[in-house]
Write an enzyme that holds these catalytic residues in place. Structure first.
Site, PDB file in Angstrom:
ATOM      1  N   ASP A   8       0.886  -1.155   0.000  1.00 43.13           N
ATOM      2  CA  ASP A   8       0.000   0.000   0.000  1.00 43.13           C
ATOM      3  C   ASP A   8       0.925   1.206   0.000  1.00 43.13           C
ATOM      4  O   ASP A   8       2.112   1.094   0.343  1.00 43.13           O
ATOM      5  CB  ASP A   8      -0.853  -0.064   1.279  1.00 43.13           C
ATOM      6  N   ARG A   9       0.424   2.372  -0.373  1.00 43.54           N
ATOM      7  CA  ARG A   9       1.314   3.546  -0.414  1.00 43.54           C
ATOM      8  C   ARG A   9       1.171   4.436   0.826  1.00 43.54           C
ATOM      9  O   ARG A   9       2.057   4.456   1.683  1.00 43.54           O
ATOM     10  CB  ARG A   9       1.009   4.376  -1.670  1.00 43.54           C
ATOM     11  N   ASP A  10       0.029   5.136   0.923  1.00 42.32           N
ATOM     12  CA  ASP A  10      -0.105   6.124   2.009  1.00 42.32           C
ATOM     13  C   ASP A  10      -0.179   5.454   3.379  1.00 42.32           C
ATOM     14  O   ASP A  10      -1.010   4.577   3.599  1.00 42.32           O
ATOM     15  CB  ASP A  10      -1.350   6.993   1.767  1.00 42.32           C
ATOM     16  N   ASN A  52      -5.211   3.177  -3.190  1.00 45.64           N
ATOM     17  CA  ASN A  52      -6.450   3.910  -3.441  1.00 45.64           C
ATOM     18  C   ASN A  52      -6.102   5.382  -3.559  1.00 45.64           C
ATOM     19  O   ASN A  52      -5.366   5.901  -2.709  1.00 45.64           O
ATOM     20  CB  ASN A  52      -7.442   3.736  -2.284  1.00 45.64           C
ATOM     21  N   SER A  54      -8.664   8.097  -4.136  1.00 47.52           N
ATOM     22  CA  SER A  54      -9.980   8.707  -4.381  1.00 47.52           C
ATOM     23  C   SER A  54      -9.886  10.227  -4.444  1.00 47.52           C
ATOM     24  O   SER A  54     -10.818  10.892  -4.888  1.00 47.52           O
ATOM     25  CB  SER A  54     -10.968   8.316  -3.270  1.00 47.52           C
ATOM     26  N   CYS A 100     -11.563  -1.885  -8.630  1.00 49.87           N
ATOM     27  CA  CYS A 100     -10.159  -1.777  -8.184  1.00 49.87           C
ATOM     28  C   CYS A 100      -9.984  -1.177  -6.800  1.00 49.87           C
ATOM     29  O   CYS A 100      -8.945  -1.357  -6.168  1.00 49.87           O
ATOM     30  CB  CYS A 100      -9.327  -0.992  -9.202  1.00 49.87           C
TER      31      CYS A 100
HETATM   32  O1  LIG Z   1      -3.407   4.010   1.741  1.00 51.67           O
HETATM   33  P1  LIG Z   1      -3.581   4.181   0.241  1.00 51.67           P
HETATM   34  O2  LIG Z   1      -4.536   3.177  -0.370  1.00 51.67           O
HETATM   35  O3  LIG Z   1      -2.236   4.232  -0.500  1.00 51.67           O
HETATM   36  O4  LIG Z   1      -4.227   5.670   0.014  1.00 51.67           O
HETATM   37  C1  LIG Z   1      -5.159   6.206   0.940  1.00 51.67           C
HETATM   38  C2  LIG Z   1      -5.522   7.571   0.380  1.00 51.67           C
HETATM   39  O5  LIG Z   1      -6.075   7.427  -0.898  1.00 51.67           O
HETATM   40  C3  LIG Z   1      -6.567   8.293   1.200  1.00 51.67           C
HETATM   41  O6  LIG Z   1      -7.663   7.412   1.404  1.00 51.67           O
HETATM   42  C4  LIG Z   1      -8.760   8.101   2.010  1.00 51.67           C
HETATM   43  O7  LIG Z   1      -9.822   7.183   2.160  1.00 51.67           O
HETATM   44  P2  LIG Z   1     -11.090   7.282   1.150  1.00 51.67           P
HETATM   45  O8  LIG Z   1     -10.574   6.920  -0.227  1.00 51.67           O
HETATM   46  O9  LIG Z   1     -11.596   8.703   1.226  1.00 51.67           O
HETATM   47  O10 LIG Z   1     -12.079   6.243   1.687  1.00 51.67           O
HETATM   48  C5  LIG Z   1      -8.372   8.645   3.392  1.00 51.67           C
HETATM   49  O11 LIG Z   1      -8.085   7.542   4.244  1.00 51.67           O
HETATM   50  C6  LIG Z   1      -7.113   9.511   3.293  1.00 51.67           C
HETATM   51  O12 LIG Z   1      -6.637   9.827   4.587  1.00 51.67           O
HETATM   52  C7  LIG Z   1      -6.021   8.800   2.541  1.00 51.67           C
HETATM   53  O13 LIG Z   1      -4.942   9.705   2.282  1.00 51.67           O
HETATM   54 MG   LIG Z   2      -2.677   3.304   3.410  1.00 55.41          MG
HETATM   55 ZN   LIG Z   3     -11.167   1.934  -8.827  1.00 57.26          ZN
END
Ligand SMILES: O=P(O)(O)OC[C@@H](O)[C@H]1O[C@@H](OP(=O)(O)O)[C@@H](O)[C@@H](O)[C@@H]1O
Ligand SMILES: [Mg+2]
Ligand SMILES: [Zn+2]
Length: 178
Positions: A8-10, A52, A54, A100
């Site tokens: 995972d990235r973030d 993800n 979004s 995805c």
């Molecule tokens: O952890 P990965 O998958 O690399 O990326 C997570 C991010 O896309 C964001 O995903 C969002 O969730 P929602 O997409 O709003 O449910 C929130 O949790 C943000 O804090 C977070 O930065």
């Molecule tokens: Mg993450």
């Molecule tokens: Zn998607």
């Protein structure tokens, strides 16, 4: 067989934020994460990413910015003699019903198909419950790190068999030394 690790990235590679990571300037590697990826790569591991994003659908940042973040990641790892494999992202919003967005396993399947390896037992390292559930859905190994949202996630009902590490550096040490 290919030694494939999916991240995972973030919250795993870089700091996360509830305000999303909206620019390259906000994309800040967690301590030891770049070195961990480089060490894994130099030890023969292929390191892919499933993230993800979004924030794209929400209009917080555009694809050029997202690509610039990943170019910076690749540059930092390359500076340490390693390389980053396939990066797959879900640009969709939670209500779009895409295949995805984690916890769906679509990105994991894309990565496995790209490298022509089965997903069974492949470690997927994340900080959110959706990451772990995505892994479980395709019989991969869910691995939780306590960085990012990991400590909060640890208090939730985790998939059976989830492995827990402090951070990506600890995951790398486990994989490289065992
Ligand atoms: O952890 P990965 O998958 O690399 O990326 C997570 C991010 O896309 C964001 O995903 C969002 O969730 P929602 O997409 O709003 O449910 C929130 O949790 C943000 O804090 C977070 O930065
Ligand atoms: Mg993450
Ligand atoms: Zn998607």
């Amino acid at each position: 067989m290919l030694k494939l690790l999916i991240l995972d990235r973030d919250g795993v590679i870089n700091y996360d934020s509830d305000a999303y990571i909206k620019s390259v300037a906000e994309w800040i590697p967690l301590p030891g994460s770049i070195e961990a990826i480089a060490q894994l790569s130099k030890a023969g591991w292929t390191v892919a990413i499933a993230t993800n994003q979004s924030g794209i659908a929400r209009g917080y940042y555009d694809l050029a910015t997202l690509d610039a973040m990943h170019a910076r990641l690749r540059m930092l790892v390359a500076e340490q003699g390693g390389e980053v494999g396939l990066v797959v992202y879900c640009p969709h919003g939670p209500d779009e019903g895409c295949a995805c967005r984690k916890p769906k396993p679509g990105m994991l399947k894309t990565i496995a198909e790209h490298y022509k390896v089965p997903l069974a037992g492949i470690w997927f390292v994340g900080d959110s419950l959706g990451d772990l559930e995505a892994a479980k859905a395709v019989d991969s190994q869910p691995v939780l790190v306590k960085t990012g949202k990991g400590e909060k996630t640890q208090a939730k009902n985790l998939p059976v068999g989830t492995l827990i590490f402090d951070d990506l550096a600890a995951v790398a040490a486990e994989l490289i030394n065992n």
